[in-house]
Motif scaffolding. Structure first.
Motif, short mmCIF file in Angstrom:
data_model
loop_
_atom_site.label_atom_id
_atom_site.label_comp_id
_atom_site.label_asym_id
_atom_site.label_seq_id
_atom_site.Cartn_x
_atom_site.Cartn_y
_atom_site.Cartn_z
N GLN A 188 -7.12 -5.83 3.00
CA GLN A 188 -6.49 -6.06 1.70
C GLN A 188 -5.15 -6.79 1.84
N ASP A 189 -4.34 -6.32 2.77
CA ASP A 189 -3.04 -6.96 2.98
C ASP A 189 -3.19 -8.40 3.47
N ASP A 190 -4.21 -8.63 4.29
CA ASP A 190 -4.44 -9.98 4.79
C ASP A 190 -4.80 -10.92 3.64
N TRP A 191 -5.65 -10.43 2.72
CA TRP A 191 -6.01 -11.28 1.58
C TRP A 191 -4.80 -11.52 0.67
N ALA A 192 -4.00 -10.47 0.47
CA ALA A 192 -2.81 -10.63 -0.36
C ALA A 192 -1.84 -11.64 0.24
N LEU A 193 -1.67 -11.61 1.54
CA LEU A 193 -0.79 -12.57 2.20
C LEU A 193 -1.29 -13.99 1.99
N LYS A 194 -2.59 -14.19 2.14
CA LYS A 194 -3.16 -15.53 1.89
C LYS A 194 -2.89 -15.97 0.46
N GLU A 231 3.85 -7.85 8.08
CA GLU A 231 4.67 -6.68 8.39
C GLU A 231 5.24 -6.05 7.11
N LYS A 232 5.74 -6.89 6.20
CA LYS A 232 6.29 -6.36 4.95
C LYS A 232 5.20 -5.71 4.10
N LEU A 233 4.03 -6.33 4.05
CA LEU A 233 2.95 -5.77 3.26
C LEU A 233 2.47 -4.44 3.84
N SER A 234 2.40 -4.36 5.14
CA SER A 234 1.90 -3.14 5.77
C SER A 234 2.87 -1.98 5.64
N ALA A 235 4.13 -2.27 5.34
CA ALA A 235 5.13 -1.21 5.22
C ALA A 235 5.14 -0.55 3.85
N LEU A 236 4.45 -1.14 2.87
CA LEU A 236 4.45 -0.58 1.52
C LEU A 236 3.59 0.67 1.44
N LYS A 237 4.01 1.61 0.60
CA LYS A 237 3.27 2.86 0.45
C LYS A 237 2.17 2.70 -0.61
N PRO A 238 1.09 3.47 -0.49
CA PRO A 238 0.03 3.43 -1.51
C PRO A 238 0.59 3.70 -2.90
N ALA A 239 0.07 2.98 -3.89
CA ALA A 239 0.59 3.09 -5.25
C ALA A 239 -0.22 4.04 -6.12
N PHE A 240 -1.44 4.34 -5.73
CA PHE A 240 -2.31 5.16 -6.57
C PHE A 240 -2.72 6.46 -5.88
N ASP A 241 -3.42 6.33 -4.76
CA ASP A 241 -3.77 7.53 -3.99
C ASP A 241 -2.62 7.84 -3.03
N THR A 248 -5.09 2.95 0.03
CA THR A 248 -4.96 1.61 0.62
C THR A 248 -4.39 0.58 -0.34
N ILE A 249 -4.38 0.86 -1.63
CA ILE A 249 -3.90 -0.12 -2.61
C ILE A 249 -2.41 0.10 -2.83
N THR A 250 -1.65 -0.99 -2.68
CA THR A 250 -0.20 -0.95 -2.80
C THR A 250 0.27 -1.97 -3.82
N ALA A 251 1.56 -1.96 -4.08
CA ALA A 251 2.13 -2.99 -4.96
C ALA A 251 1.99 -4.38 -4.36
N GLY A 252 1.78 -4.45 -3.05
CA GLY A 252 1.66 -5.75 -2.40
C GLY A 252 0.28 -6.36 -2.42
N ASN A 253 -0.77 -5.53 -2.50
CA ASN A 253 -2.12 -6.09 -2.49
C ASN A 253 -2.84 -5.89 -3.83
N ALA A 254 -2.05 -5.63 -4.87
CA ALA A 254 -2.56 -5.54 -6.24
C ALA A 254 -1.84 -6.57 -7.11
#
Length: 421
Positions: A188-194, A231-241, A248-254
């Motif tokens: 998820q983070d990889d897709w968000a980065l792209k 690195e920045k994306l992986s450091a974010l905490k889950p936003a829902f669960d 696995t879903i964070t403010a960075g990959n949503a």
């Protein structure tokens, strides 16, 4: 095979920059944000019909299409009506307009807007009935009752546009789907980065310059982050669960809370001739609207039904589609829907289509970024996706096809098949 008896075209329109929630555009409402888009598009051509939409209800109006058209001080003799289909609203507007072409309607302006920063606060049905009944009998007592309303009398967006039936947000539902399809955090983070990298590159290379009008408060999309990293994306905490340790879903990959408005054109050949010569356009070959039982399949999985049906109807495989414009409500939602349509056994069991569509061409998806980076103002996303896809197609050879897919709350989704002509 074409859905329409006569050629129908989608032409690129205009949109506002998409602003961050609570940011530069937060003082607008959905009508006010739509007005400059309609005015700028009307400079290019006056439509015969306007179809516009917004998702978050507002008691101040019932037909945003007509209200924004009149507020824009444009020709009052042009009819306008509104549509709503959650995140697919302005794509549904395009399909509605396409079916109405002919008989003097050659060119339609379609689109939508959302100011997610300013959700209205409403009263519950019980509180509203109590007050309106009281106003009819004793206005003074009703005014006093207004001052004594309690928090439970209000409908507050404390969970942010949750599904009415389940009471849970799209993110809550998507966490379940991500787990069911084994869509991990890293993917998820990889897709968000792209998505961010491509959107930033699109702005830097001028791709968006003729798709986005500048507003006094904002000149370009505020959400794409040039400084993000794995690195920045992986450091974010889950936003829902946040409690199971498996979120696995964070403010960075949503997709972020976003304010914006967008429009595009739907035309037949006569309408197309009224647009400026340099306007990118593509033929709308066909479309599919799908719905699934979101208690079983997942709230945002309808595209996985719609895409195989649309491709099979035209005898197409994945490799026959040169461009995929996939709405990114969440990175996990894109990854889960594609995981489903890559499985011939799953497609056959769910849709009855016995076709192996081949390997999915990930290198053809969202070349200038998607909603995770650009943002997702509900009512505007479909028109943004369509305009962006049409412009991207415009650089490809004639005959190149595109799939545009938008998932929607309630277990629904819309998919369009376009072709460069």
């Amino acid at each position: 095979m074409h859905r329409f008896p006569h050629p129908v075209f989608v032409a690129a329109g205009l949109r506002t920059p998409f602003g961050r929630g609570g940011g530069a555009l937060a003082d607008y409402d959905a009508i006010g944000l739509s007005v400059p888009v309609a005015q700028a598009m009307a400079v290019r051509a006056e439509p015969d019909l306007v179809v516009w939409g917004s998702v978050i209800p507002n008691i101040g109006w019932s037909n945003i299409a007509r209200e924004m058209w009149l507020d824009a001080k444009l020709n009052p003799n042009v009819p306008a009506f509104s549509v709503v289909l959650a995140c697919s609203t302005s794509m549904t507007a395009a399909f509605a307009a396409a079916g109405m072409l002919g008989g003097g309607t050659d060119l339609a302006m379609v689109g939508g807007a959302e100011v997610m920063s300013r959700p209205p606060i409403a009263l519950t049905a019980d509180a509203s009935k109590r007050l309106t009944d009281l106003f009819g009998r004793n206005p003074a007592a009703a005014l006093a009752a207004l001052q004594s309303l309690q928090p439970q009398d209000y409908l507050l967006p404390v969970k942010g546009w949750s599904n009415r039936i389940t009471g849970r947000t799209m993110g809550d539902h998507m966490e379940e789907t991500a787990k069911a399809w084994h869509i991990g955090r890293e993917a998820q983070d990889d897709w968000a980065l792209k998505s961010h990298q491509r959107a930033v590159a699109g702005w830097n290379n001028g791709f968006f310059d003729d798709l986005v009008i500048k507003l006094p408060e904002l000149g370009r999309d505020a959400n794409p982050r040039a400084d993000t990293s794995a690195e920045k994306l992986s450091a974010l905490k889950p936003a829902f669960d946040r409690t199971s340790g498996m979120g696995t879903i964070t403010a960075g990959n949503a997709s972020p809370i976003t304010d914006g408005a967008a429009g595009c054109w739907i035309a037949n050949e006569a309408g197309l001739a009224r647009l400026p010569e340099n306007t990118p356009y593509a033929r709308l070959i066909d479309y599919e609207i799908a719905a699934v039982d979101h208690h079983v399949e997942g709230l945002l999985m309808a595209p996985s039904y719609a895409i195989p049906r649309l491709l099979a109807r035209h005898g197409l495989r994945f490799e026959d589609i040169g461009l995929w414009e996939l709405h990114e409500a969440f990175a996990a939602q894109v990854l889960a829907n594609v995981a489903a349509i890559e499985r011939p056994d799953w497609i056959h069991s769910k849709t009855g289509i016995a076709t192996d569509f081949g390997p999915f061409p990930w290198d053809r998806v969202n070349p200038n970024g998607g909603s995770v980076a650009i943002g997702h103002p509900f009512g505007a996303t479909g028109a943004r996706d369509l305009s962006q896809a049409v412009k991207e197609l415009w650089t490809r050879p004639a005959g190149t096809r595109a799939i545009i897919s938008v998932c929607a709350d309630g277990g629904q989704g819309t998919v369009a098949l376009l072709e460069r002509v």
